[in-house]
Scaffold this motif. Sequence first.
Motif, short mmCIF file in Angstrom:
data_model
loop_
_atom_site.label_atom_id
_atom_site.label_comp_id
_atom_site.label_asym_id
_atom_site.label_seq_id
_atom_site.Cartn_x
_atom_site.Cartn_y
_atom_site.Cartn_z
N THR A 1 -3.13 1.85 -9.39
CA THR A 1 -4.67 1.93 -8.88
C THR A 1 -5.19 2.20 -7.49
O THR A 1 -3.63 1.75 -7.06
N PRO A 2 -5.95 2.45 -6.42
CA PRO A 2 -5.36 2.02 -4.93
C PRO A 2 -5.32 0.60 -4.48
O PRO A 2 -5.27 0.38 -3.22
N GLN B 1 -5.62 2.17 1.35
CA GLN B 1 -6.29 1.64 0.56
C GLN B 1 -7.56 2.76 0.32
O GLN B 1 -7.53 3.59 -0.48
N VAL C 1 -7.14 7.00 -0.37
CA VAL C 1 -6.29 7.19 -2.14
C VAL C 1 -6.99 6.79 -2.85
O VAL C 1 -7.67 7.98 -3.50
N SER C 2 -8.49 5.74 -1.80
CA SER C 2 -9.79 5.46 -2.95
C SER C 2 -10.38 6.54 -2.71
O SER C 2 -11.26 7.14 -3.88
N GLU D 1 0.82 -1.02 0.03
CA GLU D 1 0.38 0.10 0.28
C GLU D 1 1.10 1.59 0.17
O GLU D 1 0.18 2.13 -1.07
N TYR E 1 1.43 7.31 -6.66
CA TYR E 1 0.76 8.04 -6.44
C TYR E 1 0.96 9.55 -6.51
O TYR E 1 0.62 10.86 -7.29
#
Length: 296
Positions: A220-221, A115, A118-119, A43, A50
């Motif tokens: 992606t997250p 997770q 960030v999502s 993660e 990101y």
Amino acid sequence: MSFTAWFELIVSGLITGGIYALIALGLNLQYGLMRILNIAHGEFLMVGAYLTWLVQTQFGISPLLMIPVSFAVLMALGMVLHFLCFRRLTRTSPNLDVFEARSLMVAFGLMFLVQNFVSWLWGGDLRGYDYLTEPVKFGEMQFAANKLLIFFLALLFAGALIVLMRQTLLGKGVRALMQSPTGAQLMGIDTQKLHPLMFGIGLGLSGVAGALLSMAYTITPFMGQPYTVTALIVITLGGFGSMGGALVGGLFLGVIEALGMHFTNPSLKALLSYTVFIAVLLLRPEGLFTRKSRKA
């Protein structure tokens, strides 16, 4: 298959394996020294990816410049997390087994926390950018420039960590703690300073891996968890606590996956990795590239 096709296939596997090795080295450092099985490791790789994507797309800053930034940010974050979470667990756990179990639960919580954060912040859509996508030709062979750069930098950082562990006084202290924590503390090694520093370096390496991955792959997250599992497989192949073993194990797994996907079905990649993982655990639990009496 021609020699050129074989060579391209193996190099492709080595490129992937270089990233695997870099991720596994950070996780192996944390577990080998502190017995923290940080299953949230992937993660934080995602966070590094990101950060690099955000700065590159918003400000046009080269991802190469973000590599040391990602390392520094994730290293600092790792030291803070160690102080807030794992240091307290060390003091309150009655023995090592209880500490390992509690730290694993904390890592589970961190995994879902990062997770979901960030999502929530950037959504679940695929993100990416173009960087050095033009092919580089070597005779009849060609490879994407960004992937060659990723491979070179992954090996550079992996090699730097191994040199740090083998050639410096700091590294010798870490290896002493891995081999005999009690004996190392009796010799005056300060775990209160060394543990957060090494945990931070391990997380910093995940940030570097994330920055590198963002150069060539979409993010992606939820990209972190598969890389954590892969890192665990690599550590098993190379031997827990062995830095050189993690490097060789990562490259080995990358080549095995590349060959397996070429000659079978690409969708069987995970099955192939888990088969290797289980076979090594059953037949050679100390790892393929270490001796039972020696680590790191």
